[in-house]
Design an enzyme around this catalytic site. Structure first.
Site, PDB file in Angstrom:
ATOM      1  N   LYS A 192       3.821   3.509   2.594  1.00 16.38           N
ATOM      2  CA  LYS A 192       2.656   4.264   3.045  1.00 16.38           C
ATOM      3  C   LYS A 192       1.411   4.026   2.192  1.00 16.38           C
ATOM      4  O   LYS A 192       0.289   4.170   2.681  1.00 16.38           O
ATOM      5  CB  LYS A 192       2.987   5.762   3.100  1.00 16.38           C
ATOM      6  CG  LYS A 192       4.011   6.104   4.174  1.00 16.38           C
ATOM      7  CD  LYS A 192       4.246   7.605   4.253  1.00 16.38           C
ATOM      8  CE  LYS A 192       5.268   7.935   5.338  1.00 16.38           C
ATOM      9  NZ  LYS A 192       5.456   9.401   5.503  1.00 16.38           N
ATOM     10  N   ALA A 245       4.771  17.089 -15.289  1.00 19.17           N
ATOM     11  CA  ALA A 245       4.084  15.953 -14.659  1.00 19.17           C
ATOM     12  C   ALA A 245       3.866  16.217 -13.172  1.00 19.17           C
ATOM     13  O   ALA A 245       2.786  15.955 -12.623  1.00 19.17           O
ATOM     14  CB  ALA A 245       4.896  14.670 -14.855  1.00 19.17           C
TER      15      ALA A 245
END
Length: 276
Positions: free
Chosen positions: A68, A156
């Site tokens: 993608k 993160a």
């Protein structure tokens, strides 16, 4: 004789993709006997060569992971929707040879929720922080008027979700996955995690929950979706998303109105056959 028109879904792994079932059902219903839709196992390394090999018979591509983002440098134009999440799942090949990228996952999510009566919510919760979670935030940017809490496993991932929130104009709050039980009290919960991840939460479903949107479709129902449905509350599944985003792809590639009910029935039949 009609000119053959081609389309396909690309990704890796791709063998279990339902996209061919949905698109072919649409072609049959629309009388597009000269159209074909296939699946190709293509990874990031093989994508440039595949795209360069497309000729004028090709109408479009559907893209799944991990392509993608990899497709984006190969395109001549990208819609604002796709640019907002840096992900393209649809490529339309125009008559003048251009490759135009779009993302139908986001409007597909909005349409799937609207179909179940969810048009606006005050707050929402997102379980997970992967690529699908960013699409979920983009959909929530359209329908959620207040804060969205993302439940994640690492700092993160928390930073990523905050970043997407800033980019998409969504007030994202972050909570630790250990507190995911609390997510289930939100009026809209979007689960974007891999199979099995939310099973342990099933026992924490409130007696009168809001709406659950679980993006998985195989296996279905998930333990969480099953428990949620047992309360009588609304559940939107991954097949709903898959069908609605495919409807938009068919319409972009063919220029015709796609047969939603026919495509959904074909998808349901294909999934039922896998479980027998």
């Amino acid at each position: 004789m009609s000119v053959t028109r081609r389309a396909a879904v690309l990704g890796s792994p791709i063998a279990h993709s339902l996209s061919p079932v949905l698109h072919r059902a649409a072609y049959t219903e629309l009388g597009l006997d000269h159209w074909s839709y296939d699946r190709f196992e293509v990874d990031e390394a093989g994508l440039p060569g595949f795209v360069e090999g497309l000729d004028s018979t090709w109408a479009g591509l559907s893209l799944t992971m991990p392509l993608k983002r990899a497709i984006m440098p190969m395109l001549d134009g990208i819609s604002d929707t796709a640019a907002s999440v840096e992900a393209v799942n649809t490529v339309v090949l125009t008559e003048d040879g251009r490759r135009l990228g779009d993302n139908t996952d986001i409007p597909g999510m909005v349409a799937a929720l609207r179909e179940r009566g969810v048009e606006k919510v005050g707050t929402a919760a997102v379980l997970g922080a992967g690529a699908t979670a960013s699409s979920a935030l983009a959909a929530l940017a359209e329908i959620c008027t207040g804060p969205v809490t993302a439940y994640v496993r690492s700092e993160a991932r928390a930073d990523e979700m905050r970043g997407w929130g800033r980019r998409l104009g969504v007030d994202v709050r972050v909570a630790d996955w250990a507190e995911a039980d609390e997510a289930l009290r939100a009026p809209l919960v979007i689960a974007t995690t891999p199979a099995g991840t939310t099973d342990a939460l099933a026992g924490a479903v409130p007696s009168a929950p809001g709406t659950l949107f679980d993006v998985l479709y195989d296996p279905w129902p998930t333990a969480l979706a099953s428990r949620w449905a047992a309360t009588g509350a609304g559940v939107v599944g991954g097949l709903d998303l898959l069908v609605h985003q495919a409807v938009l792809q068919v319409e972009q590639m063919t220029g015709l109105d796609a047969p939603l009910a026919v495509m959904r029935a074909a998808g349901e039949a294909a999934l039922a056959a896998r479980t027998h």
